[in-house]
Design an enzyme around this catalytic site. Sequence first.
Site, PDB file in Angstrom:
ATOM      1  CG  ASP A   1      -2.170   0.797   1.031  1.00 44.85           C
ATOM      2  OD1 ASP A   1      -3.244   0.173   0.925  1.00 44.85           O
ATOM      3  OD2 ASP A   1      -2.087   2.048   0.951  1.00 44.85           O
TER       4      ASP A   1
ATOM      5  NE  ARG B   1     -23.065 -10.546   1.860  1.00 39.52           N
ATOM      6  CZ  ARG B   1     -23.814 -11.378   2.566  1.00 39.52           C
ATOM      7  NH1 ARG B   1     -25.052 -11.071   2.882  1.00 39.52           N
ATOM      8  NH2 ARG B   1     -23.332 -12.552   2.980  1.00 39.52           N
TER       9      ARG B   1
ATOM     10  CG  PHE C   1     -30.680  -6.572  -0.710  1.00 41.85           C
ATOM     11  CD1 PHE C   1     -29.754  -7.349  -0.057  1.00 41.85           C
ATOM     12  CD2 PHE C   1     -30.304  -5.320  -1.153  1.00 41.85           C
ATOM     13  CE1 PHE C   1     -28.452  -6.899   0.145  1.00 41.85           C
ATOM     14  CE2 PHE C   1     -29.015  -4.848  -0.964  1.00 41.85           C
ATOM     15  CZ  PHE C   1     -28.083  -5.637  -0.314  1.00 41.85           C
ATOM     16  CG  LEU C   2     -37.602  -7.928  -0.457  1.00 43.59           C
ATOM     17  CD1 LEU C   2     -38.789  -8.883  -0.404  1.00 43.59           C
ATOM     18  CD2 LEU C   2     -37.668  -7.089  -1.724  1.00 43.59           C
TER      19      LEU C   2
ATOM     20  CB  CYS D   1     -19.984  -0.904  -3.216  1.00 47.98           C
ATOM     21  SG  CYS D   1     -18.368  -1.525  -2.724  1.00 47.98           S
TER      22      CYS D   1
ATOM     23  CE  LYS E   1     -16.287   2.491  -5.614  1.00 46.39           C
ATOM     24  NZ  LYS E   1     -16.408   1.443  -6.620  1.00 46.39           N
TER      25      LYS E   1
HETATM   26  N1  NAD Z   1     -15.468  -2.251   0.151  1.00 49.16           N
HETATM   27  C1  NAD Z   1     -16.249  -3.171  -0.390  1.00 49.16           C
HETATM   28  O1  NAD Z   1     -17.176  -3.690   0.241  1.00 49.16           O
HETATM   29  C2  NAD Z   1     -16.018  -3.631  -1.796  1.00 49.16           C
HETATM   30  C3  NAD Z   1     -16.628  -4.812  -2.243  1.00 49.16           C
HETATM   31  C4  NAD Z   1     -16.397  -5.237  -3.544  1.00 49.16           C
HETATM   32  C5  NAD Z   1     -15.605  -4.473  -4.383  1.00 49.16           C
HETATM   33  N2  NAD Z   1     -15.044  -3.312  -3.935  1.00 49.16           N
HETATM   34  C6  NAD Z   1     -14.183  -2.561  -4.856  1.00 49.16           C
HETATM   35  O2  NAD Z   1     -12.835  -2.856  -4.528  1.00 49.16           O
HETATM   36  C7  NAD Z   1     -12.012  -1.700  -4.736  1.00 49.16           C
HETATM   37  C8  NAD Z   1     -11.301  -1.346  -3.451  1.00 49.16           C
HETATM   38  O3  NAD Z   1     -12.266  -0.999  -2.481  1.00 49.16           O
HETATM   39  P1  NAD Z   1     -11.916  -0.820  -0.946  1.00 49.16           P
HETATM   40  O4  NAD Z   1     -13.191  -0.598  -0.243  1.00 49.16           O
HETATM   41  O5  NAD Z   1     -11.000  -1.914  -0.515  1.00 49.16           O
HETATM   42  O6  NAD Z   1     -11.063   0.546  -1.009  1.00 49.16           O
HETATM   43  P2  NAD Z   1     -10.195   1.183   0.147  1.00 49.16           P
HETATM   44  O7  NAD Z   1     -10.207   2.636  -0.098  1.00 49.16           O
HETATM   45  O8  NAD Z   1     -10.619   0.645   1.476  1.00 49.16           O
HETATM   46  O9  NAD Z   1      -8.711   0.611  -0.115  1.00 49.16           O
HETATM   47  C9  NAD Z   1      -7.914   0.954  -1.200  1.00 49.16           C
HETATM   48  C10 NAD Z   1      -6.450   0.944  -0.761  1.00 49.16           C
HETATM   49  O10 NAD Z   1      -5.629   1.162  -1.906  1.00 49.16           O
HETATM   50  C11 NAD Z   1      -4.520   1.943  -1.479  1.00 49.16           C
HETATM   51  N3  NAD Z   1      -3.840   2.545  -2.633  1.00 49.16           N
HETATM   52  C12 NAD Z   1      -4.174   3.631  -3.373  1.00 49.16           C
HETATM   53  N4  NAD Z   1      -3.276   3.819  -4.356  1.00 49.16           N
HETATM   54  C13 NAD Z   1      -2.346   2.848  -4.229  1.00 49.16           C
HETATM   55  C14 NAD Z   1      -1.160   2.512  -4.945  1.00 49.16           C
HETATM   56  N5  NAD Z   1      -0.749   3.225  -5.987  1.00 49.16           N
HETATM   57  N6  NAD Z   1      -0.453   1.439  -4.544  1.00 49.16           N
HETATM   58  C15 NAD Z   1      -0.847   0.710  -3.470  1.00 49.16           C
HETATM   59  N7  NAD Z   1      -1.954   0.980  -2.753  1.00 49.16           N
HETATM   60  C16 NAD Z   1      -2.699   2.030  -3.130  1.00 49.16           C
HETATM   61  C17 NAD Z   1      -5.135   2.944  -0.520  1.00 49.16           C
HETATM   62  O11 NAD Z   1      -4.146   3.533   0.321  1.00 49.16           O
HETATM   63  C18 NAD Z   1      -6.107   2.035   0.250  1.00 49.16           C
HETATM   64  O12 NAD Z   1      -5.499   1.459   1.384  1.00 49.16           O
HETATM   65  C19 NAD Z   1     -12.943  -0.614  -5.267  1.00 49.16           C
HETATM   66  O13 NAD Z   1     -12.941  -0.647  -6.647  1.00 49.16           O
HETATM   67  C20 NAD Z   1     -14.295  -1.060  -4.742  1.00 49.16           C
HETATM   68  O14 NAD Z   1     -15.345  -0.584  -5.554  1.00 49.16           O
HETATM   69  C21 NAD Z   1     -15.228  -2.888  -2.668  1.00 49.16           C
END
Ligand code: NAD
Length: 451
Positions: free
Chosen positions: A30, A164, A262-263, A273, A276
């Site tokens: 990260d 989730r 989901f109702l 999620c 966006k």
């Molecule tokens: N949160 C959910 O429930 C969920 C579920 C399914 C899918 N997603 C998708 O998964 C993706 C990630 O979601 P999230 O909730 O984990 O996001 P998040 O913001 O919690 O985590 C993203 C991480 O990426 C890091 N990051 C940013 N740029 C970076 C780089 N260049 N190198 C390394 N690390 C970097 C950030 O510091 C952060 O820790 C999104 O596209 C989201 O839509 C999320």
Amino acid sequence: MNIAVVGTGYVGLVTGTCFAETGNNVTCVDIDLAKIEKLKSGTITIYEPGLEKLFIRNQKEGRLHFTSSLEEAIKDAAVIFLALPTPPGENGSADLKYILGVATDLGKLIDPSAYKVIIDKSTVPVGTAEKVHVAIMKSATAAFPGVEGLEEAFDVVSNPEFLREGVAVDDFMKPDRVVIGTNSDKAIKILNDLYAPFVRQGNPVIFMDEKSAELTKYAANAFLAVKISFMNEIAQLCEKLGADVDMVRKGIGSDERIGRRFLFPGIGYGGSCFPKDVQALAMSSNEVKYNFKILEAVMEVNEKQKLHLLPGIKNYFNNDLKGKHFAIWGLAFKPNTDDIREAPALYIIDALLEAGATVAAFDPEAMSNVKKLLGDKIVFSASQYDALQNADALIVATEWNEFRTPDFEKIAGSLKNKIVFDGRNLFDLIQMEEMGYHYVSIGRRAILQPS
Ligand SMILES: NC(=O)c1ccc[n+]([C@@H]2O[C@H](COP(=O)([O-])OP(=O)(O)OC[C@H]3O[C@@H](n4cnc5c(N)ncnc54)[C@H](O)[C@@H]3O)[C@@H](O)[C@H]2O)c1
């Protein structure tokens, strides 16, 4: 298998930990140095039930590592997961700068003699796997001019994540399905092996092309958002027609074609999620000149729903909230998470503060995140009952289990008057009526007491 996970947020940390749990050697990377230092020292950075135990065990047993160096993370990795943010860009479409930035960095580090599968786990618009491929090739050919075999050194695969928050570990360890978008036989073999321990009960691993996999994720989230907004509209209708949404919900949910889940109506969907992803799918549709009408309606309904309780609150207090003090139970966008992104509670708090009211809030896990955002604009209470002291009314914004059967005598003893606005329909109407509460919920009969 050696695995690198790029991005150590809600998805990356769960992905990395769960792959380590099945015996893989995982390195998570990260750019947030403070996060990496914390994780390295054995401190978990998010609240997710069941995750900490696995995180500690796998780190102790030497299968789960953390670094801020992409080069170090991918050095021996056969598989590289991208779990990077895809926030809305200026026009609402998914901003791919994090994904494509890392793709460019990966190109510079590619080793033509060691095949790697690069996997998009982030939620990304159709065509992103192709864009990642192009970005990697572009920087690889610049970094290694004249070197042959770059094209064969990697495949880019779409593997959307359906976990989730709140039940992420269970969802990851026992997924309903795994969707994998690729036409590469090499990648298919590696991913089949990687996911085999997670689908032993026979849940399907569904292989498809990259574009279909990318769209599957948006379609799933958009469909669920449709279901929520649909029920919120039914709830509005119930309020106007004198029907009870709980009865309607049960009545339709027992139809297998509809299903019980989901109702539940409420004060709208939030989180990182649905908001966006619905917006990004609408934008993707616009870009190909398709007017996805349902999505526009879903977003409009949800925006209004977040503040659905406000008119009733204002009405009770004769349209003057100046000097009124409210207790809020629940800040996270849903229970069992500390995630507050797009949480309806934040919209309600903003509206109350704007109207001159004050707020004391309690949430079992999300208060420190809200503190970072709001500072001392509201009071953060030590318990759900502390938040009630001298409040003019209680507002329930998140359906944490501990709010479901509270001590109503204690509530009555702490609030100035017995007034509850319930955005999650937690309490029984008859019981609230018998106890003499003014109780307004969603899509059900309002129990009104004179103000
Ligand atoms: N949160 C959910 O429930 C969920 C579920 C399914 C899918 N997603 C998708 O998964 C993706 C990630 O979601 P999230 O909730 O984990 O996001 P998040 O913001 O919690 O985590 C993203 C991480 O990426 C890091 N990051 C940013 N740029 C970076 C780089 N260049 N190198 C390394 N690390 C970097 C950030 O510091 C952060 O820790 C999104 O596209 C989201 O839509 C999320």
